[in-house]
Design a protein around this motif. Structure first.
Motif, PDB file in Angstrom:
ATOM      1  N   ARG A 123      -7.172   3.214   0.076  1.00  0.00           N
ATOM      2  CA  ARG A 123      -7.098   2.652   1.362  1.00  0.00           C
ATOM      3  C   ARG A 123      -7.340   3.746   2.428  1.00  0.00           C
ATOM      4  NH1 ARG A 123      -8.276  -0.808   5.383  1.00  0.00           N
ATOM      5  NH2 ARG A 123      -6.850  -0.777   7.193  1.00  0.00           N
ATOM      6  N   ARG A 132      -3.799   2.878  -5.314  1.00  0.00           N
ATOM      7  CA  ARG A 132      -4.133   1.752  -4.086  1.00  0.00           C
ATOM      8  C   ARG A 132      -4.021   2.662  -2.746  1.00  0.00           C
ATOM      9  NH1 ARG A 132      -1.560  -3.402  -5.696  1.00  0.00           N
ATOM     10  NH2 ARG A 132       0.516  -2.237  -5.272  1.00  0.00           N
ATOM     11  N   ASN A 141       2.324   2.102  -5.203  1.00  0.00           N
ATOM     12  CA  ASN A 141       1.165   2.569  -6.029  1.00  0.00           C
ATOM     13  C   ASN A 141       0.134   3.481  -5.325  1.00  0.00           C
ATOM     14  OD1 ASN A 141      -1.803   1.925  -6.996  1.00  0.00           O
ATOM     15  ND2 ASN A 141      -1.205   0.216  -7.714  1.00  0.00           N
ATOM     16  N   LEU A 192       0.943  -1.389  -0.008  1.00  0.00           N
ATOM     17  CA  LEU A 192       0.025  -0.205  -0.071  1.00  0.00           C
ATOM     18  C   LEU A 192       0.812   1.393  -0.066  1.00  0.00           C
ATOM     19  CD1 LEU A 192      -2.602  -1.060   2.505  1.00  0.00           C
ATOM     20  CD2 LEU A 192      -2.970  -0.939  -0.003  1.00  0.00           C
TER      21      LEU A 192
END
Length: 728
Positions: free
Chosen positions: A300, A296, A293, A288
């Protein structure tokens, strides 16, 4: 009927006494008389027979079990309490647990002392739960343990819920969801207070695996340690340990290092969006991490913001605002990484201060960010515009100063990659005709002139143990008698072999090794065709030796290494200029010859408007490798192209795409610089051969003057080779 008879009652007498009925008054005792004895209530009748016996036995068993259970519970509680108190007595002060990295950090600085890469385990400094951003504090609690301030280190409700979920999903009760509190997670981060001991574990990886095991015994010890922490430390202390030791991706350990790594600010200054992104990393920091990324990581963070809203840490409007405006990386964070150059410096530096560093290390390097960007952009441009889509061909580029200081490096098409195979420093490939300058350097050192001549013709040699060998030029054509300059300019194979054999392969090998091509050089006539191998870094460093006047060069990227907080360096540069290999005049004449390669020969695609450029193309056997290495007065740049599996290139030679990449890189590298002439000296022009006197009859064609052909003793080079090897 008598009128004195009382009428009957309209309401029947109560069959059962009222609970509130007034009890009958007890008669007062008469003085001088004994009070009547109270009667005991009659004992309940005991059942007789087998039923009574069974019921009595059952009651006794129940009472006995209850007594034993209570006793065991008390003993277990006393045992757990004693164990907790013992563990609590062994815990150190909270400050001892703040920095738990297995190794130190390495910070790499470019030539202007700006951070461009981070390696090792980064630690930004100690933070405390009451000094960090309250948004980060709230985000961590909302995500990891919403009842953190209410439990005693364990959450029975959370454990039961986790077991239920694991069983419903077909896993073991301890597999998957753990139901761990922040205190339990902190206990795990502390490895229950143990530290790495090389005598106990094979390596640090084994130690970490042992710390992360999920056996029932391990869970029990973890629970005891968690409760001991709750006794020893305050809730803020436990949260502080957690925030300082937790890994948050990108090599960052702790909230301060992560805040600096991703956002370029202190952990105390994070806004809700940034805090949510950092809290979201705790479940899967490597996956994460926003540097891996960003999308992503933002997704989250949106979930974390929703949890903060549900638990009252943010209003609905605030949560929606930060979900619509997610955190992004700072400009500095986007440029961090260092790619292949940083990897090379780490690999070439002393392991005790790089891979095995226990202290925080700062390394000053030679990297020029402008040149690094120019190199990366040039590679991407040429591959996007001129390489066939789907091609798996790879590339490597090295840019350095004449003294060997590496200014830029790309080790593959993924120009900003980290941790991958570095084709600039690790790929050992055949050099092809890029090796030929070392042959001519040897000849010039021995007194040959660039204007000396040699015959380019069909040529065979008898190789002891191998038989007849008949090399050919790349074009399969022959130019006849040519000067050494012409032979290098056109990259002719036959003249290169003849010169190599004339001056002696042993001397060629010595010159090449002294310039930095130190791997095994094939002591055969085919060596002149570049059958030996080298890395691009070595070849570029060897050409830098030609540029600087004939002295050897050791490529280097490390300028200075010191410990954080120390002003005195522990070590300086391990590279730079070394011993002289050939005389300066010979080097300058070789530069003059190599300038003709770019101006008139096989390297014309590397020409730069307004600049003098010298270099050499190279294509190995079956076109498995294509090279162009060249220089201006300021920089030396090497380019290699090929396939990792040695598949032959199609339609690519050193004078093609490698030369174009070279020109694209150097156009931007030289931008803003004033052109300077190359350090070259042209030889005196040879005297023309005397014209033959007129003859009445046909005469044989005149032979070249002896001075126009390299000589060994009283024989020409061609004569000597024929006498030694035979053949044509």
């Amino acid at each position: 009927m008598s009128s004195t008879r009382k009428p009957g009652k309209l309401v029947a007498d109560r069959r059962y006494g009222s609970r509130t009925a007034t009890p009958k008054s007890t008669p007062k005792p008469t003085p001088g008389k004994k009070s009547p004895k109270k009667r005991r209530p009659p004992a309940p009748r005991r059942r007789r027979g087998p039923v009574g016996l069974i019921l009595g036995l059952f009651g006794w068993i129940v009472r006995t079990v209850m007594k034993v259970a209570v006793t065991i519970a008390v003993l277990v509680a006393l045992g757990i309490g004693s164990w907790v108190l013992y563990v609590e007595s062994t815990l150190p002060e909270v400050s001892a647990f703040m920095d738990g990295r297995a190794r130190g950090s390495v910070t790499l600085l470019d030539r202007d002392d700006r951070v461009f890469a981070l390696r090792g385990d980064q630690f930004g400094g100690v933070v405390h739960a009451d000094t960090i951003s309250p948004h980060l504090r709230n985000a961590v609690i909302a995500t990891e343990d919403k009842r953190f301030f209410k439990h005693f280190g364990l959450s029975p409700r959370g454990i039961a819920s986790a077991i239920r979920i694991n069983l419903s999903e077909g896993r073991g009760p301890l597999s998957g969801h753990g139901g761990s509190t922040i205190t339990q997670q902190t206990a795990k981060l502390l490895c229950l207070g143990r530290t790495y001991d090389p005598k106990e574990w094979k390596n640090e990886a084994a130690f970490v695996d042992d710390c992360r095991q999920s056996s029932l015994e391990r869970k029990a010890k973890e629970a005891i340690f968690a409760m001991a922490m709750e006794v020893k430390y305050s809730k803020d202390d436990i949260l502080s340990i957690y925030l300082n030791r937790a890994y948050m991706g990108g090599g960052a350990y702790g909230a301060e290092a992560a805040a600096q790594r991703y956002f370029g600010k202190h952990a105390a200054d994070l806004n809700p969006a940034e805090a949510a992104m950092m809290a979201g990393l705790l479940t899967a920091p490597s996956t994460l991490a926003p540097t891996s990324n960003l999308k992503r990581s933002q997704a989250r963070a949106a979930t974390v913001l929703r949890l903060m809203e549900e638990q009252g840490y943010l209003s609905a409007g605030e949560a929606q605002h930060y979900q619509d405006n997610p955190a992004t990386l700072s400009d500095g964070a986007e440029s961090l990484g260092g790619g292949y150059f940083a990897d090379w410096v780490m690999q070439s530096g002393p392991e005790m201060f790089t891979s095995d560093a226990s202290d925080d290390v700062i390394i000053s390097t030679t990297l020029d960010p402008r040149i690094q960007k120019a190199t990366s952009d040039a590679v991407l441009k040429i591959f996007n515009e001129k390489v066939k889509e789907g091609s798996k061909a790879e590339v490597a580029v090295v840019v350095m100063s004449a003294d060997g200081a590496v200014r830029g490096m790309v080790g593959g098409r993924d120009v900003d990659a980290t941790g991958l195979f570095n084709r600039a420093s690790q790929a050992v490939r055949q050099t092809g005709s890029a090796f030929k300058p070392f042959i001519y350097a040897t000849a010039l050192e021995l007194g040959y002139s660039p204007y000396d001549t040699v015959t380019d013709e069909p040529y065979c040699m008898n190789i002891p143990g191998s038989g007849e060998w008949c090399p050919e030029n790349y074009t399969h054509n022959y130019a006849g008698r040519v000067t050494l300059t012409e032979a290098l300019k056109r990259s002719l194979n036959i003249p290169a072999i003849k010169v190599s054999e004339s001056v002696g392969r042993d001397l060629v090998i010595k010159v090449a090794r002294d310039f930095g091509i130190y791997r095994d050089l094939h002591d055969t006539p085919a060596m002149a065709l570049g059958t030996s191998e080298a890395t691009l870094l070595e070849m570029t460093g060897a050409y830098a030796g030609i540029l600087n006047g004939g002295s050897s060069v050791t490529p280097y990227g490390l300028r200075e290494l010191r410990l954080r907080g120390e002003s005195e360096p522990l070590m300086g540069s391990g590279g730079g200029m070394g011993d002289r290999v050939i005389q300066e005049e010979a080097a300058q004449q070789l530069v003059w010859m190599m300038e003709k390669v770019v101006a008139e020969g096989t390297g014309t695609r590397a020409r730069l408007d307004g600049w003098q450029v010298a270099g050499k193309t190279g294509t190995s056997q079956e076109a498995r490798d294509a090279w162009f290495v060249g220089f201006t007065a300021d920089y030396v740049t090497g380019v290699w192209m090929g396939y990792d599996d040695n598949t032959p290139l199609k339609g690519v030679t050193g004078g093609g795409l490698p030369a174009e990449i070279w020109a694209e890189v150097m156009t931007h590298v030289q931008e803003g610089l004033t052109p300077r002439p190359l350090p070259m000296v042209g030889p005196a022009a040879p005297l023309p051969p005397p014209e033959p006197e007129p003859q009445m009859q046909a005469q044989p064609a005149p032979q070249p003057a002896p001075s126009q052909q390299p000589r060994v003793g009283n024989s020409t080079l061609d004569d000597v080779l024929r006498s030694i090897f035979g053949g044509n």
